[in-house]
Scaffold this active site. Structure first.
Site, short mmCIF file in Angstrom:
data_model
loop_
_atom_site.label_atom_id
_atom_site.label_comp_id
_atom_site.label_asym_id
_atom_site.label_seq_id
_atom_site.Cartn_x
_atom_site.Cartn_y
_atom_site.Cartn_z
N CYS A 1 0.84 -1.21 0.00
CA CYS A 1 0.00 0.00 0.00
C CYS A 1 0.87 1.25 0.00
O CYS A 1 0.38 2.33 -0.28
CB CYS A 1 -0.92 0.01 1.20
SG CYS A 1 -0.01 0.13 2.74
N GLU B 1 -5.65 2.16 -8.54
CA GLU B 1 -4.54 1.51 -7.85
C GLU B 1 -4.21 0.24 -8.63
O GLU B 1 -5.06 -0.64 -8.77
CB GLU B 1 -4.95 1.15 -6.42
CG GLU B 1 -3.83 0.49 -5.63
CD GLU B 1 -4.26 0.06 -4.21
OE1 GLU B 1 -5.41 -0.34 -4.02
OE2 GLU B 1 -3.39 0.13 -3.32
P1 NAD Z 1 -9.38 -6.90 -0.01
O1 NAD Z 1 -10.19 -5.72 0.33
O2 NAD Z 1 -9.75 -7.67 -1.22
O3 NAD Z 1 -9.43 -7.95 1.21
C1 NAD Z 1 -9.16 -7.54 2.52
C2 NAD Z 1 -10.03 -8.34 3.49
O4 NAD Z 1 -11.39 -7.98 3.29
C3 NAD Z 1 -9.94 -9.84 3.27
O5 NAD Z 1 -9.85 -10.47 4.52
C4 NAD Z 1 -11.21 -10.18 2.54
O6 NAD Z 1 -11.70 -11.45 2.88
C5 NAD Z 1 -12.19 -9.12 2.99
N1 NAD Z 1 -13.12 -8.69 1.94
C6 NAD Z 1 -12.82 -8.43 0.64
N2 NAD Z 1 -13.91 -7.99 -0.01
C7 NAD Z 1 -14.91 -7.96 0.89
C8 NAD Z 1 -16.28 -7.57 0.82
N3 NAD Z 1 -16.83 -7.13 -0.31
N4 NAD Z 1 -17.02 -7.67 1.94
C9 NAD Z 1 -16.48 -8.11 3.09
N5 NAD Z 1 -15.18 -8.47 3.21
C10 NAD Z 1 -14.41 -8.39 2.13
O7 NAD Z 1 -7.85 -6.44 -0.06
P2 NAD Z 1 -6.59 -7.27 -0.53
O8 NAD Z 1 -6.64 -7.45 -2.00
O9 NAD Z 1 -6.43 -8.46 0.33
O10 NAD Z 1 -5.41 -6.26 -0.15
C11 NAD Z 1 -4.93 -5.28 -1.03
C12 NAD Z 1 -5.49 -3.93 -0.71
O11 NAD Z 1 -5.19 -3.59 0.63
C13 NAD Z 1 -4.89 -2.82 -1.56
O12 NAD Z 1 -5.90 -1.92 -1.94
C14 NAD Z 1 -3.91 -2.14 -0.60
O13 NAD Z 1 -3.61 -0.79 -0.91
C15 NAD Z 1 -4.63 -2.28 0.69
N6 NAD Z 1 -3.72 -2.16 1.82
C16 NAD Z 1 -3.73 -1.00 2.52
C17 NAD Z 1 -2.86 -0.83 3.58
C18 NAD Z 1 -2.86 0.46 4.35
O14 NAD Z 1 -2.35 0.48 5.47
N7 NAD Z 1 -3.44 1.53 3.81
C19 NAD Z 1 -1.97 -1.84 3.92
C20 NAD Z 1 -2.00 -3.03 3.20
C21 NAD Z 1 -2.88 -3.18 2.13
#
Ligand code: NAD
Length: 524
Positions: A305, A405
């Site tokens: 991120c 992104e």
């Molecule tokens: P994601 O949102 O797909 O998944 C994150 C979590 O949310 C998972 O545990 C997943 O099961 C759950 N989830 C996903 N979609 C959902 C929905 N519609 N309803 C309920 N739960 C849901 O994210 P990812 O692909 O695992 O991670 C990448 C993203 O995380 C990127 O956008 C990155 O920038 C962000 N990120 C941000 C930080 C920060 O501190 N700002 C740090 C790490 C990652």
């Protein structure tokens, strides 16, 4: 729940994966309740593949509702006794926990490389950045101290920090150790109990952290790990016992989770997506800057991120682009266990397709692909999710490759004629996680610092993520709720605790008159 004796993880501190070889006996990932690993009864299993080979590694259950209820009940039952322990007693568990994490550092990193794809060196960094938060959380008793003030001649007000109860933690795939450790240690040292859901794409690190919690002596129910995707998240959002939610992940999921969790009366902290810009000034140290950009754009295959995904070349620095391309060409893309790998694959075939689509859109919209990593495959891993480092130049802010992104090894380059023009672009971008300026001028750096709207600023530092004595301070659309609840550090303690104030007047200190005064006290 039928008894399941001896469910254990297949790895130990000295025995863990070290290659991308096919695993013959695939076992499902268990969940963790009451200090025990258990297999879910569900038949709804999510396959987890090694991103370097797409070989099956494990299966993650979409846990049944009754199992999720058990996990939340376990945490709820553990809470009263856990919160009663003195901060010093809780600190002892944390001392043992950090020791065990350090002892299992390589094991956790290896499981991350296998499931998530990042290089072993980078996976070790993932563990370290989490471990540092756990180490800092050992100072929990210091952070829990309240304040006291004599507010009047015969009266004082004190503050107490009290735990909230059961807290839910929902994690992304890209930092399978660091993000759980941003939350778990601070939540438990402050007296809360936890139900954590790792990403269904990389659950292994969280499972080792659960095993180590039991070894560190945490009582049953203090730390629980559940699995699944949307249904599990929705369960946690609806469960009245869950008082707070920590979420890190995409905007799509996080904005939904923030809205629903808040509407259900929970505290929510949510860190979301990003588009981080670097500004290169002509007076910077060219060699160091290009090396820093390269590491921050392509490390972890851009799946951070805080990756630098946009570079704003100011003035004549645009002439450095061919040199940047030559340097980036030397990066080695390979399986994460290979000692020479600089970056590994991206997490899933879908992610690869999406990234390649964004690169194609840039070309269609008139940008130049001056380094094209599409179609690259390391010789020994033809089936992985490979995208080689890619550089897009002559991009504009209206292009899709700039607006979205990308979350892959793709650097978008724009050319601007002044610092002010660069700052304008950064400030108009909806995200605000981090940004960096490369310059040898303190005056320029200070102008940038004052005027730029991003939460974490690097001056000649490409990935300015603060260490745990500070807090992770993204802003704008990179956080939900305006960034009021930031992760770790003192704000992390504030998030996981309720402030209670007590105003006291002892009878012996009473004023001369015993006549009741019905006006609001003026504390004089
Ligand atoms: P994601 O949102 O797909 O998944 C994150 C979590 O949310 C998972 O545990 C997943 O099961 C759950 N989830 C996903 N979609 C959902 C929905 N519609 N309803 C309920 N739960 C849901 O994210 P990812 O692909 O695992 O991670 C990448 C993203 O995380 C990127 O956008 C990155 O920038 C962000 N990120 C941000 C930080 C920060 O501190 N700002 C740090 C790490 C990652």
């Amino acid at each position: 729940m039928a008894l399941q004796p001896n469910v254990a993880l297949g790895t130990s501190a000295t025995s863990y994966p070290s290659s991308h070889d096919r695993i013959i006996n695939i076992t499902a990932t268990p969940y963790f309740i009451d200090n025990e690993f258990r297999y879910s009864s569900t038949e709804n299993l999510i396959d987890v593949h090694d991103p370097a080979t797409n070989n099956l590694v494990t299966r993650v259950p979409q846990m049944a509702k009754v199992e999720l209820e058990e996990a939340v009940s376990s945490a709820q039952e553990a809470f009263p006794r856990w919160r009663q322990l003195s901060p010093i007693a809780r600190q002892q568990f944390m001392f043992r926990y950090v020791h065990l994490i350090r002892e299992n550092w390589d094991r956790i990193a290896a499981v991350i490389t296998l499931e998530q794809g990042k290089t072993l060196a980078d996976a070790r960094g993932d563990v370290l950045r989490g471990l540092q938060v756990a180490e800092a959380a050992c100072a929990g008793p210091e952070y829990m101290k309240g304040e006291v003030l004599e507010v009047a001649k015969d009266m004082e007000t004190r503050t107490y920090r009290e735990p909230l109860g059961v807290v839910g933690v929902i994690c992304p795939f890209n930092f399978p150790a660091m993000i759980p450790l941003w939350c778990l240690p601070i939540a438990v040292i402050t007296g809360n109990t936890v139900v954590l859901k790792p990403s269904e794409r990389a659950p292994g690190a969280a499972m080792i952290l659960a095993e180590l919690a039991e070894k560190a002596g945490f009582p049953k129910g203090v730390i629980n790990v559940v699995h699944g995707s949307h249904d599990t998240v929705n369960y946690l959002l609806d469960a009245p016992e869950v008082k707070a939610i920590s979420f890190v992940g995409s905007n799509e999921a996080g904005e939904y989770i923030f809205t629903k969790g808040s509407a259900n009366g929970k505290r929510v902290q949510a860190n979301l997506g990003a588009k981080n810009h670097a500004v290169i000034m002509p007076d910077c140290d060219k060699e160091q800057t290009l090396a820093a950009i390269m590491a921050a754009a392509f490390g972890a295959a851009g799946q951070r991120c805080m990756a630098l995904s946009v570079v704003l070349f100011v003035g004549e620095t645009k002439e450095w682009l061919p040199e940047l391309v030559e340097k980036v060409k030397a990066l080695r893309v390979n399986g994460g266990f290979e000692p020479d790998a600089d970056l590994g694959p991206v997490v899933t075939p879908e992610s690869k397709t999406r990234i390649e689509g964004l690169v194609a859109s840039a070309k269609d919209e008139g940008a130049d692909i001056i380094l094209d990593g599409r179609g690259y495959k390391p010789q020994n891993y033809p089936n992985g999710n490979w995208v080689g480092p890619t550089i897009i130049s002559n991009a504009t802010t209206s292009m899709q490759c700039y607006q979205e992104e990308i979350f892959g090894p793709v650097l978008v380059c724009l050319i601007v004629d002044s610092l002010e023009a660069g700052i304008d672009i950064i400030n108009q971008n909806p995200y605000g996680n981090g940004t960096a300026i490369f310059t040898s001028s303190g005056v320029t750096a200070e102008r940038f610092r004052k005027n730029v709207e991003a939460g974490q600023i690097g001056v000649n530092v490409p990935i300015p993520v603060p260490l745990p004595m500070f807090s992770f301070t993204g802003n704008k659309r990179s956080v939900a709720g305006g960034g009021a609840n930031t992760f770790y550090g003192r704000p992390g303690v504030n998030f996981y605790t309720q402030l209670k104030t007590v105003t006291l007047k002892w009878a012996g200190q009473a004023r001369e008159t015993s006549k009741a005064d019905l006006a609001i006290p003026n504390h004089s």
